[in-house]
Design a protein around this motif. Structure first.
Motif, PDB file in Angstrom:
ATOM      1  N   TYR A   1       0.812  -1.216   0.000  1.00  0.00           N
ATOM      2  CA  TYR A   1       0.000   0.000   0.000  1.00  0.00           C
ATOM      3  C   TYR A   1       0.848   1.269   0.000  1.00  0.00           C
ATOM      4  N   TYR A   2       2.174   1.117  -0.085  1.00  0.00           N
ATOM      5  CA  TYR A   2       3.054   2.271  -0.032  1.00  0.00           C
ATOM      6  C   TYR A   2       3.920   2.304  -1.282  1.00  0.00           C
ATOM      7  N   LYS A   3       4.686   3.385  -1.416  1.00  0.00           N
ATOM      8  CA  LYS A   3       5.607   3.482  -2.534  1.00  0.00           C
ATOM      9  C   LYS A   3       6.677   2.419  -2.419  1.00  0.00           C
ATOM     10  N   ARG A   4       7.362   2.200  -3.527  1.00  0.00           N
ATOM     11  CA  ARG A   4       8.296   1.076  -3.598  1.00  0.00           C
ATOM     12  C   ARG A   4       9.340   1.104  -2.490  1.00  0.00           C
ATOM     13  N   ASN A   5       9.896   2.251  -2.203  1.00  0.00           N
ATOM     14  CA  ASN A   5      10.993   2.333  -1.243  1.00  0.00           C
ATOM     15  C   ASN A   5      10.534   2.659   0.171  1.00  0.00           C
ATOM     16  N   ALA A   6       9.246   2.536   0.439  1.00  0.00           N
ATOM     17  CA  ALA A   6       8.750   2.760   1.794  1.00  0.00           C
ATOM     18  C   ALA A   6       9.087   1.552   2.653  1.00  0.00           C
ATOM     19  N   ILE A   7       9.641   1.804   3.825  1.00  0.00           N
ATOM     20  CA  ILE A   7      10.050   0.701   4.694  1.00  0.00           C
ATOM     21  C   ILE A   7       8.840  -0.059   5.234  1.00  0.00           C
ATOM     22  N   GLU A   8       7.650   0.572   5.155  1.00  0.00           N
ATOM     23  CA  GLU A   8       6.425  -0.118   5.576  1.00  0.00           C
ATOM     24  C   GLU A   8       6.112  -1.329   4.699  1.00  0.00           C
ATOM     25  N   ASN A   9       6.712  -1.385   3.496  1.00  0.00           N
ATOM     26  CA  ASN A   9       6.489  -2.527   2.614  1.00  0.00           C
ATOM     27  C   ASN A   9       7.199  -3.793   3.100  1.00  0.00           C
ATOM     28  N   TRP A  10       8.114  -3.643   4.042  1.00  0.00           N
ATOM     29  CA  TRP A  10       8.838  -4.804   4.564  1.00  0.00           C
ATOM     30  C   TRP A  10       7.891  -5.622   5.445  1.00  0.00           C
ATOM     31  N   ARG A  11       7.690  -6.878   5.082  1.00  0.00           N
ATOM     32  CA  ARG A  11       6.689  -7.710   5.756  1.00  0.00           C
ATOM     33  C   ARG A  11       7.149  -8.267   7.095  1.00  0.00           C
TER      34      ARG A  11
ATOM     35  N   PRO B   1      20.665 -13.446  -5.715  1.00  0.00           N
ATOM     36  CA  PRO B   1      21.027 -12.996  -7.063  1.00  0.00           C
ATOM     37  C   PRO B   1      19.820 -12.934  -7.993  1.00  0.00           C
ATOM     38  N   GLU B   2      19.913 -12.060  -8.959  1.00  0.00           N
ATOM     39  CA  GLU B   2      18.835 -11.915  -9.929  1.00  0.00           C
ATOM     40  C   GLU B   2      18.834 -13.099 -10.891  1.00  0.00           C
ATOM     41  N   ILE B   3      17.654 -13.609 -11.182  1.00  0.00           N
ATOM     42  CA  ILE B   3      17.500 -14.710 -12.131  1.00  0.00           C
ATOM     43  C   ILE B   3      16.895 -14.146 -13.413  1.00  0.00           C
ATOM     44  N   HIS B   4      17.580 -14.309 -14.500  1.00  0.00           N
ATOM     45  CA  HIS B   4      17.058 -13.844 -15.782  1.00  0.00           C
ATOM     46  C   HIS B   4      15.982 -14.804 -16.282  1.00  0.00           C
ATOM     47  N   TRP B   5      15.033 -14.243 -17.004  1.00  0.00           N
ATOM     48  CA  TRP B   5      13.873 -15.050 -17.403  1.00  0.00           C
ATOM     49  C   TRP B   5      14.262 -16.226 -18.288  1.00  0.00           C
ATOM     50  N   GLN B   6      15.386 -16.109 -19.025  1.00  0.00           N
ATOM     51  CA  GLN B   6      15.810 -17.229 -19.862  1.00  0.00           C
ATOM     52  C   GLN B   6      16.230 -18.433 -19.027  1.00  0.00           C
ATOM     53  N   GLU B   7      16.560 -18.222 -17.753  1.00  0.00           N
ATOM     54  CA  GLU B   7      17.052 -19.301 -16.901  1.00  0.00           C
ATOM     55  C   GLU B   7      16.027 -19.740 -15.860  1.00  0.00           C
ATOM     56  N   TYR B   8      14.804 -19.250 -15.971  1.00  0.00           N
ATOM     57  CA  TYR B   8      13.796 -19.549 -14.954  1.00  0.00           C
ATOM     58  C   TYR B   8      13.572 -21.042 -14.764  1.00  0.00           C
ATOM     59  N   GLN B   9      13.589 -21.790 -15.853  1.00  0.00           N
ATOM     60  CA  GLN B   9      13.293 -23.220 -15.756  1.00  0.00           C
ATOM     61  C   GLN B   9      14.344 -23.976 -14.954  1.00  0.00           C
TER      62      GLN B   9
ATOM     63  N   ARG C   1      12.042 -15.518  -4.448  1.00  0.00           N
ATOM     64  CA  ARG C   1      13.012 -14.730  -3.673  1.00  0.00           C
ATOM     65  C   ARG C   1      13.775 -13.752  -4.563  1.00  0.00           C
ATOM     66  N   SER C   2      14.085 -14.186  -5.783  1.00  0.00           N
ATOM     67  CA  SER C   2      14.816 -13.322  -6.699  1.00  0.00           C
ATOM     68  C   SER C   2      13.991 -12.084  -7.067  1.00  0.00           C
ATOM     69  N   LEU C   3      12.722 -12.299  -7.386  1.00  0.00           N
ATOM     70  CA  LEU C   3      11.848 -11.169  -7.723  1.00  0.00           C
ATOM     71  C   LEU C   3      11.641 -10.259  -6.508  1.00  0.00           C
ATOM     72  N   GLY C   4      11.500 -10.883  -5.334  1.00  0.00           N
ATOM     73  CA  GLY C   4      11.311 -10.078  -4.127  1.00  0.00           C
ATOM     74  C   GLY C   4      12.524  -9.230  -3.804  1.00  0.00           C
ATOM     75  N   ALA C   5      13.727  -9.821  -3.954  1.00  0.00           N
ATOM     76  CA  ALA C   5      14.948  -9.070  -3.663  1.00  0.00           C
ATOM     77  C   ALA C   5      15.138  -7.922  -4.646  1.00  0.00           C
ATOM     78  N   ARG C   6      14.631  -8.088  -5.842  1.00  0.00           N
ATOM     79  CA  ARG C   6      14.832  -7.053  -6.861  1.00  0.00           C
ATOM     80  C   ARG C   6      13.824  -5.914  -6.742  1.00  0.00           C
ATOM     81  N   TYR C   7      12.572  -6.232  -6.416  1.00  0.00           N
ATOM     82  CA  TYR C   7      11.521  -5.219  -6.492  1.00  0.00           C
ATOM     83  C   TYR C   7      10.898  -4.834  -5.150  1.00  0.00           C
TER      84      TYR C   7
END
Length: 358
Positions: free
Chosen positions: A250-260, A298-306, A315-321
């Motif tokens: 419910y907050y902007k991307r860099n708001a610390i309130e987004n930390w669950r 580490p970031e996982i590129h979509w070509q390597e998802y499988q 976890r990769s998507l969460g760490a990135r966004y």
């Protein structure tokens, strides 16, 4: 067979955005019999329609009644199929497949009588107009017995096992489940903590209402000015490791309130409540370690998802966004402070440095 396979397809749809709808054994058996009895009486309606196609009657009124009987049989078939298909598709797609759904509408426990009455109504309605032409008392009794026998045979021969879909779904989160089972077992053997089956079950859910509340309540426990119990600390470690996101942001991307989860400064405060060699201290440091590992995912590129598991991709998507910059800065400060403390320096010196977001 069509109804049973359709049920599995619609269950699959619930897993696209929410937790897979899994029926209990008694619930599954009940609906299997419902589909069998419904199919049997709908088959009787088609049979009556075929019987009534013969218009060889002397009285004009009888011919009209026979035509009415055939029309009535077709009408009841299509009306019931429309009701079943509409409710059977809307509920899984709109309600059961919505994030946050947590068995709020239990058709088996709350509306079971409806599923008993539908086959009975179809059976009685199919014979209702036939009795205007024929004395059908004996035939009604005979077809009732035949429908019962047919339904039991259908239940034994056309039932689709839900285990195939359940197994495929569980394989998506196999790493999560294995880690949960491992930590629950260690907590019992090492600390004598015995979590309830309900707690473990909720822990294995992803986006149900009870799962979201569990994540929120564990985070809230670290806010207070009193020591957190050991079982709550272990729950926090498991939640972070499996990266359970819970509700919406419910907050902007860099708001610390987004930390669950618990904030690093709250964990630092909790460390002050316990002795250096306390079991709570050890687990609190493990929670910080899991936070650092999550930030450094580490970031996982979509070509390597499988090549990666569901958990690793999440976890990769969460760490990135979804990890705010203020949280990373706070985690760095807490790590630096603990490194400077002789009591905790041995634990942190072997940990990776916290990486900056690119």
């Amino acid at each position: 067979m069509f109804l049973n396979h359709s049920r599995e397809v619609l269950r699959l749809l619930t897993s696209l955005q929410a937790d897979l709808l899994i029926l209990e054994e008694n619930e599954l058996l009940f609906f299997n019999y419902f589909f069998s009895f419904l199919s049997s009486v709908l088959g009787l309606s088609i049979t009556i329609w075929i019987w009534m196609l013969n218009k060889k009657q002397n009285r004009r009124k009888d011919r009209i009644y026979k035509q009415l009987s055939g029309t009535n049989a077709l009408l009841i078939i299509w009306v019931i199929l429309m009701i079943i298909s509409r409710f059977g598709s809307i509920l899984p797609i709109v309600l059961f497949g919505t994030p946050g759904y947590d068995n709020h509408l239990n058709l088996y426990e709350e509306y079971w009588i409806l599923f008993v009455l539908i086959p009975i109504v179809v059976f009685m309605q199919s014979w209702f107009t036939v009795r205007l032409v024929y004395q059908a008392g004996r035939w009604i009794f005979s077809t009732f017995l035949l429908c019962m026998l047919t339904a039991f045979v259908l239940q034994l021969t056309t039932t689709v096992s839900q285990e195939k879909l359940n197994l495929a779904y569980h394989q998506r989160f196999e790493r999560d489940y294995n880690y949960i089972d491992q930590e629950i077992r260690i907590a019992k053997e090492k600390y004598g903590i015995d979590y309830s089956e309900q707690t473990v079950e909720i822990l294995k859910k992803q986006v149900t209402e009870s799962s979201v509340k569990q994540v929120e309540s564990v985070k809230k426990a670290f806010f207070g000015d009193r020591p957190v119990t050991l079982d709550t600390i272990i729950l926090q470690k498991i939640i972070i490791r499996n990266y359970k996101e819970g509700g919406r942001y419910y907050y902007k991307r860099n708001a610390i309130e987004n930390w669950r989860y618990a904030l690093p400064i709250d964990i630092l405060k909790q460390l002050s409540y316990f002795d250096q060699n306390a079991k709570e201290t050890k687990e609190l440091l493990e929670v910080l370690k899991e936070m650092i590992d999550l930030v450094n995912t580490p970031e996982i590129h979509w070509q390597e998802y499988q090549n990666f598991t569901e958990t690793e991709r999440r976890r990769s998507l969460g760490a990135r966004y979804n990890i705010p910059d203020p949280l990373i800065e706070q985690l760095k400060k807490v790590q630096t402070r603990l490194l400077e403390d002789d009591l905790y320096s041995d634990f942190f010196k072997n940990l990776q440095a916290i990486k900056d977001r690119e």
